[in-house]
Motif scaffolding. Structure first.
Motif, short mmCIF file in Angstrom:
data_model
loop_
_atom_site.label_atom_id
_atom_site.label_comp_id
_atom_site.label_asym_id
_atom_site.label_seq_id
_atom_site.Cartn_x
_atom_site.Cartn_y
_atom_site.Cartn_z
N HIS A 197 0.84 -1.21 0.00
CA HIS A 197 0.00 0.00 0.00
C HIS A 197 0.87 1.26 0.00
CE1 HIS A 197 -3.82 -2.11 0.65
NE2 HIS A 197 -3.19 -2.87 1.52
N TYR A 198 1.95 1.20 0.77
CA TYR A 198 2.85 2.36 0.82
C TYR A 198 3.47 2.63 -0.55
CZ TYR A 198 6.80 5.35 1.74
OH TYR A 198 7.69 6.39 1.68
N LEU A 199 3.93 1.59 -1.20
CA LEU A 199 4.55 1.75 -2.52
C LEU A 199 3.57 2.38 -3.51
CD1 LEU A 199 6.68 -1.49 -3.06
CD2 LEU A 199 7.48 0.82 -2.48
N LYS A 200 2.31 1.99 -3.41
CA LYS A 200 1.31 2.59 -4.32
C LYS A 200 1.19 4.08 -4.06
CE LYS A 200 -3.31 2.06 -6.22
NZ LYS A 200 -4.54 1.26 -6.27
N TYR A 201 1.13 4.45 -2.80
CA TYR A 201 1.02 5.86 -2.45
C TYR A 201 2.25 6.65 -2.95
CZ TYR A 201 -0.50 9.86 0.36
OH TYR A 201 -0.94 11.09 0.76
N ALA A 202 3.43 6.09 -2.73
CA ALA A 202 4.66 6.77 -3.15
C ALA A 202 4.75 6.87 -4.67
CB ALA A 202 5.87 6.02 -2.59
N ALA A 203 4.33 5.82 -5.38
CA ALA A 203 4.37 5.84 -6.84
C ALA A 203 3.40 6.88 -7.40
CB ALA A 203 4.03 4.45 -7.39
N LYS A 204 2.24 7.02 -6.78
CA LYS A 204 1.30 8.07 -7.19
C LYS A 204 1.93 9.45 -7.06
CE LYS A 204 -3.17 6.02 -5.75
NZ LYS A 204 -4.29 6.28 -4.81
N ALA A 205 2.61 9.66 -5.94
CA ALA A 205 3.26 10.96 -5.70
C ALA A 205 4.32 11.23 -6.76
CB ALA A 205 3.88 10.98 -4.31
N GLY A 206 5.10 10.21 -7.09
CA GLY A 206 6.12 10.37 -8.13
C GLY A 206 5.51 10.71 -9.47
N LEU A 207 4.46 9.99 -9.85
CA LEU A 207 3.81 10.25 -11.14
C LEU A 207 3.30 11.67 -11.25
CD1 LEU A 207 1.71 7.11 -12.18
CD2 LEU A 207 3.71 8.07 -13.31
N SER A 208 2.80 12.22 -10.14
CA SER A 208 2.28 13.59 -10.19
C SER A 208 3.40 14.59 -10.49
CB SER A 208 1.58 13.94 -8.88
OG SER A 208 2.50 14.05 -7.81
N ILE A 209 4.60 14.33 -9.96
CA ILE A 209 5.75 15.20 -10.24
C ILE A 209 6.12 15.12 -11.72
CG2 ILE A 209 8.22 15.58 -9.81
CD1 ILE A 209 7.79 14.66 -6.96
N TYR A 210 6.21 13.90 -12.24
CA TYR A 210 6.63 13.73 -13.62
C TYR A 210 5.59 14.27 -14.61
CZ TYR A 210 9.11 10.23 -10.82
OH TYR A 210 9.80 9.60 -9.81
N ALA A 211 4.32 14.09 -14.29
CA ALA A 211 3.25 14.55 -15.19
C ALA A 211 3.25 16.07 -15.31
CB ALA A 211 1.90 14.05 -14.70
N ILE A 212 3.50 16.76 -14.21
CA ILE A 212 3.54 18.22 -14.24
C ILE A 212 4.79 18.71 -14.96
CG2 ILE A 212 3.71 20.30 -12.80
CD1 ILE A 212 2.02 18.80 -10.71
N ALA A 213 5.89 17.99 -14.81
CA ALA A 213 7.14 18.41 -15.43
C ALA A 213 7.11 18.30 -16.96
CB ALA A 213 8.30 17.57 -14.88
N LEU A 214 6.53 17.23 -17.47
CA LEU A 214 6.64 16.92 -18.90
C LEU A 214 6.18 18.03 -19.83
CD1 LEU A 214 5.86 13.10 -19.10
CD2 LEU A 214 7.93 14.28 -19.85
#
Length: 345
Positions: free
Chosen positions: A107-124
């Motif tokens: 569950h933690y990994l899912k939460y952390a991966a979501k957070a990472g994706l939000s950073i990358y999506a805004i950056a692109l």
């Protein structure tokens, strides 16, 4: 899916030798900080994990954090940019017993991966240098692949139920009455699919956040930080109950609490600095998540719920920042030149 037609254009204006823009500088910095934090957390998980499938998942996640950090280090060194301190072995107490059960790790990994994706999506959409754009594209791709493994494992081991299933529409329909936007009468319309999606997502995020807060509150070394986590538990618990009520009133399921996945350990695996910084980041993610939820919401009662929660979460995140600053724990992001200061000197 169809392939895009190639376009020939001059890349000389976006070559790798160009100096960082604010976007590239800020997002590389944030990505390094976030992955250095996850790196320390995952190392503790790997010390205690027993399930072989979950162990493989953790090893994959750890490998990604190391790859991301190494590539960012290369970018920064070429620009003579100071490497962020982030989180290191000094923030990790390897002798500490396990703080969470194996299931929580997924569950933690899912939460952390979501957070990472939000950073990358805004950056692109904002990154101009081709090499850095390719880096964030790759970050998004491998993180998405990891999320696929996480969701597959959650379902295979019965750790989670699917999001609610709604009836298939019989035809295309249009909204004919402004009462569709109401939220405070006896004849409320049913939730639409996007409202259900974001209610489910926010509950999923918050039950993970609450379990982490419970664990951190047990092991925090300073009373100030411990009290802060306890306040966060109360805030998060209230939010979960309010969000769940919206789904349950329409006989829709919601993610279960994860509180039982916290052990009774009172020995901290992490520094107070790391734990407090982590919760500040997680509550900042809640602000982004609820903002997205409000954007697609159509019922006033749910909009009011998100609005109040957004204010409370933002104030709580500000409290975290103040404690971090008070103890000298908050690393400063890259910032614009202080022209007034330069002029006065």
């Amino acid at each position: 899916m169809k392939q895009l037609k190639p376009i020939q254009f001059d890349t000389s204006k976006v070559k790798p030798t160009e100096k960082f823009t604010s976007v590239e500088m800020g997002k590389l910095w944030a990505t390094y900080e976030g992955n250095s934090l996850s790196n320390v957390i995952i190392k503790h998980f790997l010390q205690h994990v027993e399930d072989e499938d979950i162990k493989t998942l953790l090893e994959n996640a750890l490998s990604l954090t190391e790859d991301f950090m190494e590539k960012i280090k290369e970018f920064l060194e070429k620009e003579n940019f100071p490497l962020p301190l982030g989180y290191t072995e000094k923030d990790f107490h390897s002798e500490a017993p396990r703080l969470f059960e194996d299931e929580f790790y997924v569950h933690y990994l899912k939460y952390a991966a979501k957070a990472g994706l939000s950073i990358y999506a805004i950056a692109l959409p904002l990154v101009m240098r081709l090499d850095i754009r390719e880096f964030f594209i790759q970050c998004g791709m491998v993180t998405t692949e990891l999320l696929g493994q996480i969701n597959g494992l959650l379902m295979a081991k019965g750790f989670i139920i699917k999001p609610p299933v709604l009836p298939t529409p019989e035809k295309v329909d249009f909204i004919e009455n402004k009462s569709y936007l109401d939220g405070f009468g006896h004849k409320l319309r049913p939730l639409h699919a996007l409202e259900v999606t974001h209610l489910y997502d926010n509950i999923e995020n918050n039950v993970t956040s609450k379990a982490l807060l419970i664990g951190f509150s047990q092991v925090a070394r300073t009373q100030q930080v411990r009290d802060f986590f306890i306040k966060g538990i109360e805030l998060t618990d209230k939010m979960v109950e309010q969000l769940k009520t919206k789904l349950h009133k329409e006989n829709l399921p919601s993610p279960a609490l994860l509180d039982h996945l916290v052990t009774d350990s009172t020995t901290s695996p992490f520094s107070d600095k790391l734990m407090l910084s982590h919760k500040a980041d997680m509550f900042a993610m809640k602000v982004r998540s609820m903002g997205n939820s409000m954007a697609v919401n159509g019922r006033k009662d749910i909009g009011l719920l998100y609005g109040k929660a957004l204010m409370n979460v933002a104030l709580y995140a500000e409290d975290a920042a103040e404690i971090l600053i008070e103890h000298g724990w908050m690393e400063q992001p890259p910032h614009a030149a202080d022209r007034n200061k330069l002029a006065s000197e």
